[in-house]
Design a protein around this motif. Structure first.
Motif, PDB file in Angstrom:
ATOM      1  N   UNK A  96       1.816  14.854   1.046  1.00 34.72           N
ATOM      2  CA  UNK A  96       3.114  14.207   1.245  1.00 34.72           C
ATOM      3  C   UNK A  96       3.073  12.759   0.796  1.00 34.72           C
ATOM      4  N   UNK A  97       4.248  12.220   0.557  1.00 33.01           N
ATOM      5  CA  UNK A  97       4.370  10.859   0.058  1.00 33.01           C
ATOM      6  C   UNK A  97       5.554  10.189   0.750  1.00 33.01           C
ATOM      7  N   UNK A  98       5.392   8.896   1.017  1.00 39.59           N
ATOM      8  CA  UNK A  98       6.456   8.081   1.598  1.00 39.59           C
ATOM      9  C   UNK A  98       6.915   7.078   0.545  1.00 39.59           C
ATOM     10  N   UNK A  99       8.205   6.981   0.330  1.00 40.06           N
ATOM     11  CA  UNK A  99       8.757   6.028  -0.627  1.00 40.06           C
ATOM     12  C   UNK A  99       9.463   4.940   0.183  1.00 40.06           C
ATOM     13  N   UNK A 100       9.037   3.687  -0.048  1.00 37.72           N
ATOM     14  CA  UNK A 100       9.593   2.551   0.685  1.00 37.72           C
ATOM     15  C   UNK A 100      10.155   1.520  -0.283  1.00 37.72           C
ATOM     16  N   UNK A 148      14.198   7.902  -3.690  1.00 36.19           N
ATOM     17  CA  UNK A 148      14.245   7.380  -5.054  1.00 36.19           C
ATOM     18  C   UNK A 148      15.259   8.155  -5.901  1.00 36.19           C
ATOM     19  N   UNK A 149      15.664   7.567  -7.030  1.00 36.44           N
ATOM     20  CA  UNK A 149      16.565   8.279  -7.940  1.00 36.44           C
ATOM     21  C   UNK A 149      15.807   9.325  -8.742  1.00 36.44           C
ATOM     22  N   UNK A 150      14.507   9.139  -8.887  1.00 36.21           N
ATOM     23  CA  UNK A 150      13.689  10.098  -9.625  1.00 36.21           C
ATOM     24  C   UNK A 150      12.367  10.286  -8.895  1.00 36.21           C
ATOM     25  N   UNK A 151      12.014  11.542  -8.637  1.00 34.27           N
ATOM     26  CA  UNK A 151      10.740  11.855  -7.993  1.00 34.27           C
ATOM     27  C   UNK A 151      10.311  13.242  -8.449  1.00 34.27           C
ATOM     28  N   UNK A 152       9.137  13.325  -9.031  1.00 36.31           N
ATOM     29  CA  UNK A 152       8.571  14.605  -9.433  1.00 36.31           C
ATOM     30  C   UNK A 152       7.050  14.490  -9.343  1.00 36.31           C
ATOM     31  N   UNK A 153       6.370  15.614  -9.513  1.00 35.31           N
ATOM     32  CA  UNK A 153       4.915  15.585  -9.479  1.00 35.31           C
ATOM     33  C   UNK A 153       4.358  16.605 -10.463  1.00 35.31           C
ATOM     34  N   UNK A 154       3.118  16.401 -10.817  1.00 30.79           N
ATOM     35  CA  UNK A 154       2.385  17.337 -11.661  1.00 30.79           C
ATOM     36  C   UNK A 154       0.970  17.452 -11.100  1.00 30.79           C
ATOM     37  N   UNK A 174      11.923  17.744   0.351  1.00 27.99           N
ATOM     38  CA  UNK A 174      12.261  16.582   1.184  1.00 27.99           C
ATOM     39  C   UNK A 174      12.049  16.929   2.660  1.00 27.99           C
ATOM     40  N   UNK A 175      11.317  16.064   3.358  1.00 28.91           N
ATOM     41  CA  UNK A 175      11.104  16.228   4.794  1.00 28.91           C
ATOM     42  C   UNK A 175      12.158  15.416   5.544  1.00 28.91           C
ATOM     43  N   UNK A 176      12.314  14.163   5.136  1.00 30.92           N
ATOM     44  CA  UNK A 176      13.320  13.266   5.707  1.00 30.92           C
ATOM     45  C   UNK A 176      13.540  12.139   4.692  1.00 30.92           C
ATOM     46  N   UNK A 177      14.358  11.169   5.032  1.00 34.19           N
ATOM     47  CA  UNK A 177      14.622  10.071   4.110  1.00 34.19           C
ATOM     48  C   UNK A 177      13.300   9.410   3.722  1.00 34.19           C
ATOM     49  N   UNK A 178      13.021   9.359   2.432  1.00 35.67           N
ATOM     50  CA  UNK A 178      11.834   8.703   1.928  1.00 35.67           C
ATOM     51  C   UNK A 178      10.531   9.443   2.141  1.00 35.67           C
ATOM     52  N   UNK A 179      10.571  10.641   2.687  1.00 32.61           N
ATOM     53  CA  UNK A 179       9.354  11.416   2.979  1.00 32.61           C
ATOM     54  C   UNK A 179       9.462  12.767   2.282  1.00 32.61           C
ATOM     55  N   UNK A 217      -4.263   8.174  -0.865  1.00 37.71           N
ATOM     56  CA  UNK A 217      -3.629   7.412  -1.936  1.00 37.71           C
ATOM     57  C   UNK A 217      -2.107   7.430  -1.808  1.00 37.71           C
ATOM     58  N   UNK A 218      -1.592   6.848  -0.750  1.00 33.73           N
ATOM     59  CA  UNK A 218      -0.155   6.818  -0.517  1.00 33.73           C
ATOM     60  C   UNK A 218       0.402   5.526  -1.093  1.00 33.73           C
ATOM     61  N   UNK A 219       0.513   5.474  -2.403  1.00 31.67           N
ATOM     62  CA  UNK A 219       0.981   4.296  -3.126  1.00 31.67           C
ATOM     63  C   UNK A 219       0.221   3.049  -2.693  1.00 31.67           C
ATOM     64  N   UNK A 220      -1.103   3.029  -2.865  1.00 31.50           N
ATOM     65  CA  UNK A 220      -1.878   1.894  -2.373  1.00 31.50           C
ATOM     66  C   UNK A 220      -1.472   0.565  -3.010  1.00 31.50           C
ATOM     67  N   UNK A 221      -0.910   0.620  -4.223  1.00 30.68           N
ATOM     68  CA  UNK A 221      -0.484  -0.621  -4.859  1.00 30.68           C
ATOM     69  C   UNK A 221       0.682  -1.263  -4.117  1.00 30.68           C
ATOM     70  N   UNK A 222       1.454  -0.453  -3.385  1.00 27.15           N
ATOM     71  CA  UNK A 222       2.599  -0.995  -2.655  1.00 27.15           C
ATOM     72  C   UNK A 222       2.362  -1.076  -1.150  1.00 27.15           C
ATOM     73  N   UNK A 223       1.608  -0.133  -0.609  1.00 31.64           N
ATOM     74  CA  UNK A 223       1.526  -0.003   0.846  1.00 31.64           C
ATOM     75  C   UNK A 223       0.141  -0.307   1.400  1.00 31.64           C
ATOM     76  N   UNK A 224      -0.657  -1.055   0.700  1.00 25.77           N
ATOM     77  CA  UNK A 224      -2.023  -1.295   1.157  1.00 25.77           C
ATOM     78  C   UNK A 224      -2.044  -2.507   2.086  1.00 25.77           C
TER      79      UNK A 224
END
Length: 175
Positions: free
Chosen positions: A17-21, A30-36, A57-62, A129-136
């Protein structure tokens, strides 16, 4: 590795799972979210399936990636690459999570104690690795909430580490 899955299993909401903040730290869609998903077992990343899978989608941003691990999947390292664009004017960026595919005979318990395993599992998911560049922003004082036996407990990372070490010492004493 962050997470290990057996061949033939399917990931769920608590796995990849991923959290977008937003910059203020609030959850947002987000307006765009995908994975590979990529197989790295040979040392070269090989795309597995679509290059733009749609997450659930689990909830807003999750959100989470529902990945079916084939019964004949290679054993070893895999990567999931999230492609994210938060708002239409933002650049597209990627966040990477690593996971491992293990054989049927692999023991996936850390300690043999289910309660302690749940604590360690929750910590590993939190620190993955939950967006470590943003959420570390993790230090020993940060409080985290864990579910143990369906009951929430709140501990600091330092306290959690002490609990884990105490459990390890008790397990070693019992051997």
């Amino acid at each position: 590795m962050s997470v290990a899955f057996r061949r033939g299993s399917t990931t769920g909401p608590a796995d990849l799972d991923i959290f977008i903040r937003n910059p203020q730290g609030d959850l947002m869609d987000p307006v765009r979210l995908s994975y590979a998903v990529y197989d790295r077992t040979t040392g070269i990343e090989v795309l597995q399936g679509s290059p733009a899978c749609v997450p659930f989608k689990i909830s807003v941003g999750h959100w989470y990636a529902c990945v079916v691990i084939p019964a004949d999947a290679n054993i070893g390292d895999f990567v999931i690459r999230w492609t994210i664009q938060e708002i239409p004017t933002d650049p597209v960026y990627q966040s990477v999570m690593e996971f491992n595919v293990v054989g049927d005979n692999t023991i996936v318990s850390f300690t043999g104690n289910p309660d302690l395993d749940r604590l360690i599992w929750s910590l590993r998911i939190l620190l993955r690795d939950n967006q470590p560049d943003k959420n570390y922003s993790v230090d020993g004082k940060e409080k985290i909430e864990l579910m143990v036996n369906r009951k929430p407990i709140i501990v600091s990372l330092k306290e959690l580490w002490e609990i884990i070490e105490k459990g390890r010492r008790e397990e070693d004493a019992n051997l």
